[in-house]
Scaffold this active site. Structure first.
Site, PDB file in Angstrom:
ATOM      1  N   ASP A   1      12.796   5.637 -26.269  1.00  0.00           N
ATOM      2  CA  ASP A   1      12.413   6.928 -26.831  1.00  0.00           C
ATOM      3  C   ASP A   1      10.910   7.106 -26.700  1.00  0.00           C
ATOM      4  O   ASP A   1      10.180   6.143 -26.452  1.00  0.00           O
ATOM      5  CB  ASP A   1      12.781   6.988 -28.321  1.00  0.00           C
ATOM      6  CG  ASP A   1      14.189   7.531 -28.524  1.00  0.00           C
ATOM      7  OD1 ASP A   1      14.800   7.929 -27.530  1.00  0.00           O
ATOM      8  OD2 ASP A   1      14.654   7.532 -29.665  1.00  0.00           O
TER       9      ASP A   1
ATOM     10  N   ASP B   1      16.734   6.626 -32.489  1.00  0.00           N
ATOM     11  CA  ASP B   1      16.477   6.847 -33.914  1.00  0.00           C
ATOM     12  C   ASP B   1      17.452   7.834 -34.550  1.00  0.00           C
ATOM     13  O   ASP B   1      17.585   7.877 -35.763  1.00  0.00           O
ATOM     14  CB  ASP B   1      15.036   7.334 -34.138  1.00  0.00           C
ATOM     15  CG  ASP B   1      14.729   8.614 -33.363  1.00  0.00           C
ATOM     16  OD1 ASP B   1      15.632   9.144 -32.693  1.00  0.00           O
ATOM     17  OD2 ASP B   1      13.570   9.080 -33.436  1.00  0.00           O
TER      18      ASP B   1
ATOM     19  N   ASP C   1      22.272   8.998 -31.169  1.00  0.00           N
ATOM     20  CA  ASP C   1      21.898   7.881 -30.295  1.00  0.00           C
ATOM     21  C   ASP C   1      22.834   6.688 -30.475  1.00  0.00           C
ATOM     22  O   ASP C   1      22.801   5.743 -29.681  1.00  0.00           O
ATOM     23  CB  ASP C   1      20.464   7.421 -30.593  1.00  0.00           C
ATOM     24  CG  ASP C   1      19.429   8.419 -30.108  1.00  0.00           C
ATOM     25  OD1 ASP C   1      19.663   9.035 -29.057  1.00  0.00           O
ATOM     26  OD2 ASP C   1      18.396   8.573 -30.779  1.00  0.00           O
TER      27      ASP C   1
END
Length: 1057
Positions: free
Chosen positions: A400, A731, A735
């Site tokens: 990310d 997060d 996901d």
């Protein structure tokens, strides 16, 4: 006590709710048939329950005494744990070792025979010494298991240390999850994992995944209790809807919030919750890791060789016994014969005990226990033990951006309003700030001492709220508020958030929306122009705003957020209701989502800066040097993503970007054909639709922009199918599939949702990319530590087996007696502690990662094992057959009168040399790579290693000098000690010569042992497990654990009923 006071106390007791009153509300049948709703009604609705719990549905608890009273009456929210295994239980567990049990019986028989032959005064010594040696082995093993289990228990407690937001005394307060009590007003958001049971009292668009507890895969819609209670024909609706799993106000622990936000009054905590009761039934052990399974295969191969040598040694000794009886040296039916048989049997059993490397799988656990503690200190909280070792082979990291590569400290640094960069535009700023304050869920706090903001909640929202505060608009003035009629929280599909409020000016409904700038811009047909006047937004101006504002902000590494609004027309919804909030709430709830967000008026576009973490560029560079490819997967637009990737070092800055190096999620998904079902080994699995196209993209792709969770999942699935070992960071709730699919999933400890943390293998406590490098470093180190111990263990085993068999055939006895072999076993245990706890060296990141199919025993290790074994066998054979010709090995005068073997000095030198060579061999085994010639490289990085080796040498010298009849040895002279030391030093010199003289390529085709991975289901039946102990420290209850795991959903549903 007066009559009135007594009546007051009785009334208070009657008004209190029992634990059963509250927990009965969460039985599945009671929820489905509507009886739970009826019981809440009987208890006085949600307000009545709150009153009986001394709390308030708006302000929560208002004094600490009420919180303490609730804790005393209904318990605390501490995690449910299994009872710790005591040290005594672990000792008894070790006594279940089959071979040790046989050895204990044989030692008892030996003691009886010894006392018959030599009398009680001296005859007990040998047997007692064996008993003592076994006691030491059991104590060391049990003590190690006890410390390891305690460490893992502390780790599990750390995993349960979460934070949540509750309302107390009318203020939003962040507390530890374990501090929640019954009666707390808990705020929940999208992605939260419920750890308590409760009744929803406020919220909108809430959907829950109850599959972990009920087995039902459908999303369950939740409504606040008061809305459910006010519905007409409520009882009928509840029965029909709840039975289909569509609506309910009851929130069950262990379930996940998939969408929406809200508040719940907590009604059960800790072991009284649904999940708490289940945890008491389903306490799971850690399953065996892949490395343990592979090592179990190696151990079984060595064990088979050990059993073969043991049988051959016993046959050889019995052959000599029969031949001596045939020659008439002593009668066959005699105590002497029985003593020889028992001693030979003990030697054979001891060979199996020493040869079966039960410590190999255990060494993995030791290394893991040591590593996870150190990793926690370096901001890696390990949930899944196998993830530690798997990270050693990771060659791709899909990361990310926000909070991982960047600092996640958001700040608005650019603002566009009224079709120009921001100026003092009062009317527009008021509208913008009102939109920001209403249309958000974050609760940042300003530190009164430093006057700086502490960002609590979504960081992007916090930045916007801080911006509004700078203009004099504090969000606490706007929410919580009765004016909020409906809210549609942000999710990855919509990429926007909307809040419907009551507009006092028009007496009707207004919608505030914020989100991805290009998406919001496309839904606007007007904008706020000069002097706050609405103007038409034509296609040309829309393109101009996109090119000159959004693209410019993005190219400056800014995240762009568009802010818009819309005033609804009452006539368009067939409603003339004005100024009546309850009726307007119903109108707002019935408007389709798509109708709320169309024909918007653009207010502003904010450019939000999130600075790169200072250490990220170096960490990315380190990954590239380590053979690990870093890919950034982000929801930002392609220009922002490209700019940040260049800043991080993921993309080059000195050349043009290739066709597939940067790609948008939609284009990627369409090009690779998404996912499709395919039959593999009789099972349906998801695979990439077009593997050829995926191979083209994956070879070059470094950045994926505007990526959805589905895109991330497709990427991970395809990369794994190509044979890569993938680490993924995430997060958000969506996901979770990618985190589960990855070989190692990293969740963000600060910004990550509970669902993401639940799906991940490792939690990054600081949300920092550099912490992933730490996990990679420790993962490679674990592999190295195990390899070091294997080098040592296999050398010891091969030499001991060869010499035991040779001595039995040629000398009619094993050169190492039972006690000495048991000491070697103890020494191996100490060596496993020393070598399995080696700290990582920075050089582990200077080589390529391990591959999935790499052998544990590498060619370099084969050379070390074979070279060390040849040297030791030659030296030991020289001591047995050549040394007496060059050195006086006669028995000392003071021992001559005692019953010692005539060759006791020779055998003592043999024993001393064998142990000393193992100590020096352990120094050699610390080096794994071909290039390092110096065995003392990095000598000072592990004090424990040197402490263990010093302790081994000291105990060895004590055994030699003072063991006497107990160990069957003779004390040695200084010259003899120096000779043994010289042989030990010689092993170091020989290892250096072998490294110089024998090229590594000569060992490429040497395979000492097969490395066939033993499946989890077969580990309890492997040769190692059959011959040695089945303790919980290794494999015990593993199959049971997996069976429990498989039936968890079934048991959950039964328990809920």
């Amino acid at each position: 006590m007066s009559y009135k006071q007594q009546k007051d106390v009785e009334a208070q007791i009657q008004s209190q709710l029992s634990i059963d009153d509250l927990t009965d509300l969460f039985k599945l049948n009671s929820i489905n048939d509507g009886s739970s709703m009826q019981k809440v009604k009987q208890l006085g609705d949600d307000f009545g329950i709150a009153r009986k719990l001394n709390t308030d549905l708006k302000k929560g608890f208002q004094d600490k005494s009420a919180i303490e009273k609730s804790k005393q009456l209904y318990g605390d929210n501490l995690p449910v744990e299994k009872e710790p295994t005591t040290l005594c239980e672990l000792i008894l567990e070790c006594l279940e070792d089959t071979m040790l049990q046989i050895l204990l019986i044989a030692a008892l028989v030996s003691t009886v025979i010894g006392m018959i032959n030599e009398g009680v005064k001296t005859g007990w010594t040998e047997g007692a010494t064996i008993f003592f040696a076994i006691f030491l082995i059991i104590s060391i093993t049990a003590g190690n298991n006890y410390l390891k289990e305690r460490q893992f228990r502390q780790l599990r407690r750390k995993l349960d240390d979460g934070k949540c937001q509750v309302i107390r005394d009318g203020k939003v307060t962040e507390i530890q999850t374990k501090d929640i009590v019954v009666g707390d007003l808990l705020i929940f958001n999208l992605g939260d994992l419920f750890g308590v049971d409760g009744l929803m009292v406020q919220g909108s668009a809430v959907k829950i995944d109850e599959s972990p507890m009920t087995g039902e895969s459908d999303e369950i819609k939740k409504l606040p209790y008061i809305e459910m209670a006010q519905q007409p024909h409520n009882q009928l609706n509840v029965n029909q809807e709840a039975a289909r799993g569509h609506v309910s106000p009851f929130l069950i622990s262990g379930t996940k919030c998939l969408d929406g936000t809200g508040q719940m009054i907590v009604l059960a905590v800790g072991q009284n919750t649904v999940s708490g009761k289940l945890k008491q039934l389903l306490i799971q052990e850690n399953p065996p890791t892949p490395l343990q399974q592979k090592l179990e295969g190696v151990a079984s191969d060595i064990g088979k060789l050990g059993v073969l040598v043991s049988i051959l040694t016993f046959i050889a000794l019995m052959g000599h016994l029969g031949y001596d009886c045939y020659l008439g040296k002593f009668p066959f039916l005699s105590i002497k014969t029985l003593q020889i048989i028992v001693e030979s049997f003990m030697i054979a059993v001891t060979i199996i005990v020493v040869a079966v490397p039960e410590g190999l799988p255990l060494a993995v656990t030791i290394a893991l226990a040591y590593s996870v503690g150190k990793m926690k200190d370096e901001q890696n909280l390990v949930k899944n033990l196998s993830s530690c070792e798997i990270m050693g082979g990771a060659n791709n990291i899909c990361s990310d951006k926000t909070g991982t590569l960047t600092q996640n400290i958001m700040q608005v640094v650019a603002l566009w309003t009224e079709n120009q960069p921001f100026r003092d535009q009062k009317d527009t700023i008021e509208l913008m700030c009102e939109s920001i304050c209403y249309n958000s869920n974050a609760f940042p706090e300003k530190d009164p001492q430093t006057n700086k903001w502490v960002q609590i909640g979504n960081k992007t929202e916090c930045a916007l709220l801080e911006c509004a505060d700078n203009f004099g608009y504090n969000f606490n003035q706007f929410r919580p508020s009765d004016k909020v009629l409906r809210q549609l929280p942000f999710n990855s599909k919509r990429k926007k958030m909307s809040t419907v409020i009551y507009n006092q000016k028009s007496q009707y409904i207004r919608v505030y929306t914020k989100g991805a700038s290009e998406i919001i811009l496309a839904q606007c047909n007007k904008y706020i122009g000069n002097n706050g006047i609405e103007q038409m937004l034509d296609p040309q101006l829309r393109k101009q705003i996109y090119d000159n504002i959004i693209q410019k902000f993005a190219s400056d590494s800014l995240r762009t957020i568009a802010i818009a609004y819309r005033d609804l027309d009452p006539q368009s919804h067939g409603s003339n209701v004005r100024g009546q909030i309850p009726q307007l709430t119903k109108v707002a709830q019935n408007i389709p989502e798509d109708d709320l967000d169309k024909d918007l008026v653009l207010i502003a576009i904010a450019g939000i800066k999130d600075p790169i973490r200072p250490d990220v560029p170096n960490s990315i560079k380190q990954c590239h040097a380590s053979g690990v490819k870093v890919r950034m997967v982000t929801g930002d637009n392609i220009l922002t993503a490209t700019a940040i990737a260049k800043e991080c070092g993921i993309l080059p800055t000195n050349r043009e970007i290739g066709e597939w190096e940067v790609v948008e999620g939609k284009k990627f998904r369409e090009f690779v054909g998404g996912l499709k079902d395919e039959q593999v080994d009789g099972k349906t699995v998801k695979v990439v639709g077009n593997k050829e196209n995926f191979a083209r993209v994956s070879r070059d792709m470094k950045v994926m922009a505007r990526a959805s969770p589905e895109d991330k999942y497709i990427l991970v699935t395809g990369l794994i199918a190509e044979g890569n070992v993938i680490a993924v960071t995430g997060d958000g709730t969506n996901d979770a599939p990618a985190l589960k699919k990855a070989d190692v999933g990293f969740a963000m400890g600060i910004t990550g949702s509970d669902v993401a943390k639940d799906a991940a293998d490792i939690i990054l406590l600081d949300d920092n990319f550099s912490s992933i490098i730490t996990a990679m470093k420790w993962g490679r180190n674990i592999y190295d530590c195990i390899r070091k111990f294997i080098q040592f263990q296999l050398t010891v085993n091969l030499v001991a087996l060869f010499m035991s068999f040779l001595g039995a055939v040629v000398l009619k006895e094993s050169p190492l007696n039972t006690i000495e072999m048991l000491w070697v076993l103890i020494m191996d245990t100490f060596a496993s502690l020393a070598l399995a706890t080696e700290p990582p060296n920075i050089t582990v990141l200077e080589r390529q990662p391990y591959k999935r199919d790499d052998k544990i025993v590498s060619p370099t290790m084969n050379r070390t094992i074979v070279g060390g074994s040849i040297y030791q066998i030659c030296v030991l054979c020289g001591i047995l057959f050549v040394l007496p010709q060059f050195m006086d090995l006669s028995i000392p005068t003071e021992l001559a009168a005692q019953k010692y073997h005539q060759n006791v000095v020779q055998m003592s030198i043999f024993f001393q040399t064998f142990v000393v060579m193992q100590v020096f061999n352990s120094i050699t085994c610390r080096q794994l790579d071909y290039k390092t010639i110096n065995p003392f490289a990095n000598a000072c990085n592990n004090p424990l290693f040197w402490a263990v080796q010093t302790f081994t040498l000291v105990i060895q010298c004590v055994l030699i000098q003072y063991g006497g009849k107990f160990v069957k040895v003779s004390h040695l002279t200084l010259q003899q000690h120096l000779l043994c030391l010289g042989f030990g030093l010689g092993s170091l010199i020989f290892s250096i010569l072998v490294k110089i003289a024998v090229p590594e390529r000569w060992c490429q085709f040497v395979e000492l042992f097969r490395e066939q991975e033993v499946q989890s289901a077969d580990m309890d039946t492997s040769l190692t497990s059959v011959l040695r102990r089945k303790s919980t420290s290794r494999l015990g209850n593993q199959r049971k654990s997996m069976d429990q795991q498989g039936s968890q959903v079934k048991m959950s549903a039964q328990r809920l009923q």
